[in-house]
Design an enzyme around this catalytic site. Structure first.
Site, short mmCIF file in Angstrom:
data_model
loop_
_atom_site.label_atom_id
_atom_site.label_comp_id
_atom_site.label_asym_id
_atom_site.label_seq_id
_atom_site.Cartn_x
_atom_site.Cartn_y
_atom_site.Cartn_z
N ASP A 1 -3.33 9.16 17.37
CA ASP A 1 -3.85 8.86 16.02
C ASP A 1 -4.46 7.46 15.98
OD1 ASP A 1 -4.46 9.50 13.42
OD2 ASP A 1 -2.54 8.85 12.61
N GLY B 1 0.82 -1.20 0.00
CA GLY B 1 0.00 0.00 0.00
C GLY B 1 0.86 1.25 0.00
#
Length: 662
Positions: free
Chosen positions: A472, A354
């Site tokens: 996050d 990715g």
């Protein structure tokens, strides 16, 4: 004064302004530098123990330059430690500690924890034992107001010199965690540097403390002629004069004879003339100010990246570097670039998993047959180097079954890579939000994932050696192993907190919209409760199979949390149940988990539970759950009925975070 009167009136005012401004700067730069916990304990036993311990320290300083002690009994016991710089005499150390004890009493009265830094010593106390524990929170960088003429060359020399001293101090037992050294700069000046750790640390923690300190200095003081970094556990200083050889400032190093009064008057006149000239030049080039500022900013960022490269090279080259749980370089440290080329077939596109914010992610197989995911930092990522360094230095200190394991890292020229254990089931978002793959996550697996994430966050907040705010948390940063067990990943945005620190503030907001707590997204305030908010959003997404921002296209609803709150108040929470789960759980069970999720996303951070409370609520069905208050970002009108159509869902495209390897 006669000289001053001969200067035109407007320049007199300008000159006076600059003199006053400089006086303010110098006043701010003078010690002491206190840091107080702002948590008070006015119990008479605690105060008595604290006063007794502080009173005893200066007498010990006449014998030893590092000393720690404690007095009293829990819960009113007090722990204290001081450290004097090794180059000062014992008498100087004792005098400095006398000042420090006075200043810490004045600045941090009744505080449960405090630290104060003086010119050549530091003093710290706490109501909890901190001996032998690395603490790099609250580091304070101080820079010389003067800049060097060639900052890039100077920064390179500083990094090389200090990095060598760090190795010597941390890993040479005879150095006793202290080292000094010098290096030539531009053939005309000499750089002098000093590093020192508190000797209760082990070698690996001393190395980490000094590496973090050097990175802090690179960020705050990249072009300054001198700087010092004050930390609870270590100290770095460098100057263009021999401060540890008795020279007290640059003027004494370059001009030991100050001259007659007449020469001083000439110098004053020269200063006035130069100041006036400078003012005129500033006015003349005001139109170019923005351009020059941008250029300086770009140069500073370049210097920061260069310093971080040196820092990581220093870690990589250090064969004695101890990683997490005592692992050496082979198990958790440097991996050469050639090995990673071989592992990924020269970073073949066929091996690409990715593309993240850092750059591409590849699957690789190391020479021992271990499958890994390799995150390759893009050379075009301006944010990447800082977060790359942060992640290497941080994650090697962590170990938990619900945290992704860092296998190693590589720094080779412009190449920077992180090597992680390979997660065959990719990340949670890939499965949870795919209508076909979602069926793999039955109710039991989803509950296991929720519990695993909660335990991982609890470890970061309360159980690890460091207190860490992730900042996050989101589905793409939750990786799944062979058995669908969750692993929290991507620590590039994480921050370390002091044990007594409640919250911190930042002007740089990082994370992903939809998962950020309101006080962080709007005011830059973050704390453990910021992670609790993100966990609440994750929990609601996991039990419903829907994205938090997946309702905008089908109805006028801001997000999943707002819609869940709306249904909760109407008693219709079953409308959010994931149809793919069929009848594998009861409505009451689903309602309980929704209740916990809504408690975590309440608008007021004070109302949100801690992660230890969340883990308890998840574990025990007998715990009575309070009613949640309104969640953040829940203003909006609600129309129609919810649809299970996956096409109604949209990706959260507003993100400045970095994706981790799949």
């Amino acid at each position: 004064m006669g000289l001053f009167k001969r200067v035109p009136k407007i320049f007199q005012l300008l000159l006076l302004y600059f003199w006053v401004a400089n006086l303010v700067d110098f006043a701010q730069a003078d010690p002491p530098y206190p840091l107080c916990s702002n948590i008070t304990n006015q119990n008479s036993s605690f105060q008595s123990n604290l006063n007794s311990l502080l009173d005893s320290l200066p007498s010990n300083a006449s014998i030893s330059k590092l000393y720690d002690s404690s007095t009293g009994h829990d819960p009113d016991r007090v722990y204290a430690q001081y450290m004097c710089l090794n180059y000062v005499t014992n008498d100087t150390c004792s005098t400095c500690l006398t000042l420090a004890t006075d200043h810490i009493r004045q600045s941090c009265a009744n505080n449960t924890e405090a630290v104060v830094w003086e010119e050549v010593c530091q003093l710290r106390y706490s109501n909890r034992s901190f001996l032998g524990q690395l603490d790099v929170s609250g580091n304070l960088g101080l820079d010389n107001k003067k800049d060097v003429s060639n900052p890039e060359q100077f920064r390179s020399i500083v990094n090389q010199t200090v990095s060598n001293l760090i190795k010597k101090a941390a890993f040479n037992k005879s150095a006793n965690m202290y080292a000094t050294g010098d290096a030539s700069f531009m053939d005309a000046e000499t750089l002098y540097a000093l590093v020192q750790c508190t000797t209760d640390l082990n070698s690996a923690d001393c190395n980490t403390c000094l590496q973090v300190a050097l990175a802090n200095l690179s960020s705050c003081c990249s072009s300054s002629r001198g700087a010092r970094l004050l930390s609870r556990s270590c100290y770095i200083r460098y100057e263009l004069y021999a401060f540890y050889n008795g020279e007290t400032d640059e003027s004494s190093a370059s001009a030991p004879n100050q001259g007659t009064g007449k020469s001083k008057q000439s110098k004053i006149l020269m200063i006035i003339i130069l100041t006036i000239t400078s003012v005129v030049l500033v006015v003349a080039v005001l139109s170019l100010f923005c351009c020059l500022s941008m250029k300086k900013g770009n140069k500073k960022r370049k210097n920061e990246i260069s310093s971080q490269e040196v820092q990581l090279h220093s870690i990589a080259e250090n064969q004695d570097f101890q990683g997490r749980d005592g692992l050496g370089a082979r198990e958790s440290g440097f991996i050469d670039l050639a090995s990673l080329h071989a592992a990924t077939n020269n970073f073949s596109e066929l091996n690409m998993l990715g593309q993240g914010g850092f750059g591409p992610v590849y699957k690789g197989i190391l020479t021992d047959g271990k499958e890994v995911a390799i995150k390759r930092l893009s050379s075009f990522s301006e944010q990447g180097t800082e977060e790359f360094t942060n992640e290497v230095l941080l994650i090697m200190k962590l170990q938990h079954k619900n945290l992704v394991r860092l296998v190693g890292f590589c720094v080779d020229g412009e190449e920077k890579l992180l090597v992680y254990e390979f997660m065959p089931n990719s990340s949670l978002d890939v499965i949870l939000f795919d209508p076909r793959k979602r069926a793999q996550l039955d109710w039991c697996r989803r509950i296991n994932i929720i519990n695993g994430i909660a335990k991982g966050i609890l470890y970061l907040h309360e159980d690890s050696r460091l207190r860490i705010i992730h900042r996050d948390l989101k589905p793409s940063n939750i990786l799944l192993d062979n058995d669908m067990n969750p692993k929290i990943s991507d620590f590039g945005m994480a921050r370390i907190f002091a044990s007594a620190e409640g919250e911190a503030n930042t002007a740089r907001i990082v994370g992903t919209y939809g998962y950020m707590a309101p006080e962080y997204a709007m005011e830059g305030l973050y704390s453990t409760k910021s992670d609790v908010f993100s966990f609440g959003v994750l929990l609601l997404e996991i039990i419903t199979g829907r994205r938090n921002t997946g309702f905008q296209k089908s109805k006028n609803v801001p997000n999943l949390t707002a819609y869940a709150w709306h249904l909760w108040n109407r008693g219709n929470e079953k409308e959010l149940m994931d149809p793919s789960l069929s009848d594998s759980f009861s409505v009451d069970e689903f309602s309980r988990y929704m209740n916990i999720g809504l408690l975590c996303v309440q608008e007021d951070a004070f109302d949100r539970p801690t992660m230890s409370s969340v883990v308890l609520m998840l574990k025990s069905e007998t715990v009575t759950l309070p009613q949640p208050e309104r969640p953040a970002f829940s203003v909006g009108r609600f129309t129609g009925h919810d649809s299970a159509n996956p096409n109604d869902c949209s990706d959260n495209g507003l993100t400045i975070s970095c994706a981790l390897p799949r």
